[in-house]
Design a protein around this motif. Sequence first.
Motif, PDB file in Angstrom:
ATOM      1  N   THR A   3       0.861  -1.187   0.000  1.00  0.00           N
ATOM      2  CA  THR A   3       0.000   0.000   0.000  1.00  0.00           C
ATOM      3  C   THR A   3       0.895   1.235   0.000  1.00  0.00           C
ATOM      4  O   THR A   3       1.852   1.309   0.767  1.00  0.00           O
ATOM      5  CB  THR A   3      -0.908   0.012   1.246  1.00  0.00           C
ATOM      6  OG1 THR A   3      -1.701  -1.173   1.244  1.00  0.00           O
ATOM      7  CG2 THR A   3      -1.818   1.227   1.237  1.00  0.00           C
ATOM      8  N   VAL A   4       0.584   2.181  -0.893  1.00  0.00           N
ATOM      9  CA  VAL A   4       1.344   3.431  -0.974  1.00  0.00           C
ATOM     10  C   VAL A   4       0.374   4.598  -1.023  1.00  0.00           C
ATOM     11  O   VAL A   4      -0.781   4.460  -1.418  1.00  0.00           O
ATOM     12  CB  VAL A   4       2.272   3.479  -2.218  1.00  0.00           C
ATOM     13  CG1 VAL A   4       3.296   2.364  -2.179  1.00  0.00           C
ATOM     14  CG2 VAL A   4       1.476   3.416  -3.502  1.00  0.00           C
ATOM     15  N   THR A   5       0.852   5.764  -0.624  1.00  0.00           N
ATOM     16  CA  THR A   5       0.022   6.967  -0.718  1.00  0.00           C
ATOM     17  C   THR A   5      -0.021   7.453  -2.166  1.00  0.00           C
ATOM     18  O   THR A   5       0.854   7.111  -2.975  1.00  0.00           O
ATOM     19  CB  THR A   5       0.579   8.094   0.161  1.00  0.00           C
ATOM     20  OG1 THR A   5       1.852   8.494  -0.365  1.00  0.00           O
ATOM     21  CG2 THR A   5       0.707   7.664   1.615  1.00  0.00           C
ATOM     22  N   GLN A  27      -1.992  -1.175  -3.655  1.00  0.00           N
ATOM     23  CA  GLN A  27      -3.113  -0.307  -3.322  1.00  0.00           C
ATOM     24  C   GLN A  27      -2.596   1.122  -3.174  1.00  0.00           C
ATOM     25  O   GLN A  27      -1.524   1.339  -2.612  1.00  0.00           O
ATOM     26  CB  GLN A  27      -3.770  -0.724  -2.015  1.00  0.00           C
ATOM     27  CG  GLN A  27      -4.555  -1.990  -2.112  1.00  0.00           C
ATOM     28  CD  GLN A  27      -5.289  -2.295  -0.811  1.00  0.00           C
ATOM     29  OE1 GLN A  27      -4.825  -1.946   0.275  1.00  0.00           O
ATOM     30  NE2 GLN A  27      -6.430  -2.947  -0.938  1.00  0.00           N
ATOM     31  N   VAL A  28      -3.382   2.069  -3.685  1.00  0.00           N
ATOM     32  CA  VAL A  28      -3.030   3.489  -3.577  1.00  0.00           C
ATOM     33  C   VAL A  28      -4.067   4.148  -2.676  1.00  0.00           C
ATOM     34  O   VAL A  28      -5.274   3.995  -2.887  1.00  0.00           O
ATOM     35  CB  VAL A  28      -3.013   4.169  -4.969  1.00  0.00           C
ATOM     36  CG1 VAL A  28      -2.630   5.636  -4.846  1.00  0.00           C
ATOM     37  CG2 VAL A  28      -2.053   3.440  -5.905  1.00  0.00           C
ATOM     38  N   THR A  29      -3.563   4.879  -1.669  1.00  0.00           N
ATOM     39  CA  THR A  29      -4.467   5.537  -0.729  1.00  0.00           C
ATOM     40  C   THR A  29      -4.387   7.051  -0.856  1.00  0.00           C
ATOM     41  O   THR A  29      -3.372   7.600  -1.278  1.00  0.00           O
ATOM     42  CB  THR A  29      -4.130   5.152   0.733  1.00  0.00           C
ATOM     43  OG1 THR A  29      -2.815   5.616   1.045  1.00  0.00           O
ATOM     44  CG2 THR A  29      -4.218   3.665   0.950  1.00  0.00           C
ATOM     45  N   ARG A  30      -5.480   7.684  -0.499  1.00  0.00           N
ATOM     46  CA  ARG A  30      -5.535   9.152  -0.399  1.00  0.00           C
ATOM     47  C   ARG A  30      -6.304   9.455   0.874  1.00  0.00           C
ATOM     48  O   ARG A  30      -7.406   8.941   1.068  1.00  0.00           O
ATOM     49  CB  ARG A  30      -6.251   9.754  -1.608  1.00  0.00           C
ATOM     50  CG  ARG A  30      -6.305  11.277  -1.517  1.00  0.00           C
ATOM     51  CD  ARG A  30      -7.129  11.887  -2.625  1.00  0.00           C
ATOM     52  NE  ARG A  30      -6.403  11.778  -3.884  1.00  0.00           N
ATOM     53  CZ  ARG A  30      -6.988  11.829  -5.078  1.00  0.00           C
ATOM     54  NH1 ARG A  30      -8.289  11.948  -5.171  1.00  0.00           N
ATOM     55  NH2 ARG A  30      -6.279  11.744  -6.169  1.00  0.00           N
ATOM     56  N   ALA A  31      -5.710  10.249   1.727  1.00  0.00           N
ATOM     57  CA  ALA A  31      -6.317  10.607   3.016  1.00  0.00           C
ATOM     58  C   ALA A  31      -6.697   9.355   3.807  1.00  0.00           C
ATOM     59  O   ALA A  31      -7.734   9.312   4.463  1.00  0.00           O
ATOM     60  CB  ALA A  31      -7.533  11.506   2.798  1.00  0.00           C
ATOM     61  N   GLY A  32      -5.859   8.321   3.714  1.00  0.00           N
ATOM     62  CA  GLY A  32      -6.071   7.115   4.491  1.00  0.00           C
ATOM     63  C   GLY A  32      -7.067   6.128   3.926  1.00  0.00           C
ATOM     64  O   GLY A  32      -7.313   5.085   4.532  1.00  0.00           O
ATOM     65  N   HIS A  33      -7.651   6.419   2.770  1.00  0.00           N
ATOM     66  CA  HIS A  33      -8.640   5.530   2.157  1.00  0.00           C
ATOM     67  C   HIS A  33      -8.090   4.975   0.854  1.00  0.00           C
ATOM     68  O   HIS A  33      -7.497   5.704   0.056  1.00  0.00           O
ATOM     69  CB  HIS A  33      -9.951   6.271   1.867  1.00  0.00           C
ATOM     70  CG  HIS A  33     -10.573   6.860   3.093  1.00  0.00           C
ATOM     71  ND1 HIS A  33     -11.274   6.108   4.002  1.00  0.00           N
ATOM     72  CD2 HIS A  33     -10.579   8.129   3.562  1.00  0.00           C
ATOM     73  CE1 HIS A  33     -11.693   6.895   4.988  1.00  0.00           C
ATOM     74  NE2 HIS A  33     -11.282   8.127   4.739  1.00  0.00           N
ATOM     75  N   VAL A  34      -8.307   3.693   0.618  1.00  0.00           N
ATOM     76  CA  VAL A  34      -7.879   3.088  -0.640  1.00  0.00           C
ATOM     77  C   VAL A  34      -8.742   3.649  -1.763  1.00  0.00           C
ATOM     78  O   VAL A  34      -9.968   3.616  -1.701  1.00  0.00           O
ATOM     79  CB  VAL A  34      -8.008   1.545  -0.588  1.00  0.00           C
ATOM     80  CG1 VAL A  34      -7.651   0.933  -1.928  1.00  0.00           C
ATOM     81  CG2 VAL A  34      -7.121   0.979   0.513  1.00  0.00           C
TER      82      VAL A  34
END
Length: 84
Positions: A3-5, A27-34
Amino acid sequence: MRTVTATHASRGFSDLLDAVERGETVQVTRAGHVVAELRPATPSTGRRLREALAGLPPLDDDLESDIDAATSLLTDDGGPWDGA
C-alpha cells in the motif's frame, strides 16, 4: 500486497509499474482511504470472447452474421487478445 500513498505513487509511478509487471498488486491511498489498486492485466483471448458471445440470447439475422464474420477472424494461436 503493498500500500502506498497517492503522493508516493505519483513520485514513483515507474517503480510501481515495475512491481506490477513482476506480478505485485499495489493499493493506492488518499487521506487514508484506498482509492485504487494497480494489478497485472489479465490477458483476454479470442476463445474467451467466443465463449462469452455463445452465452448470449439469439440476435437478429443481420447482427448475428456480422458477429459470425468478425469472430471467424479470431484464432487461438496469438493475436491482439492473446498478448502477442
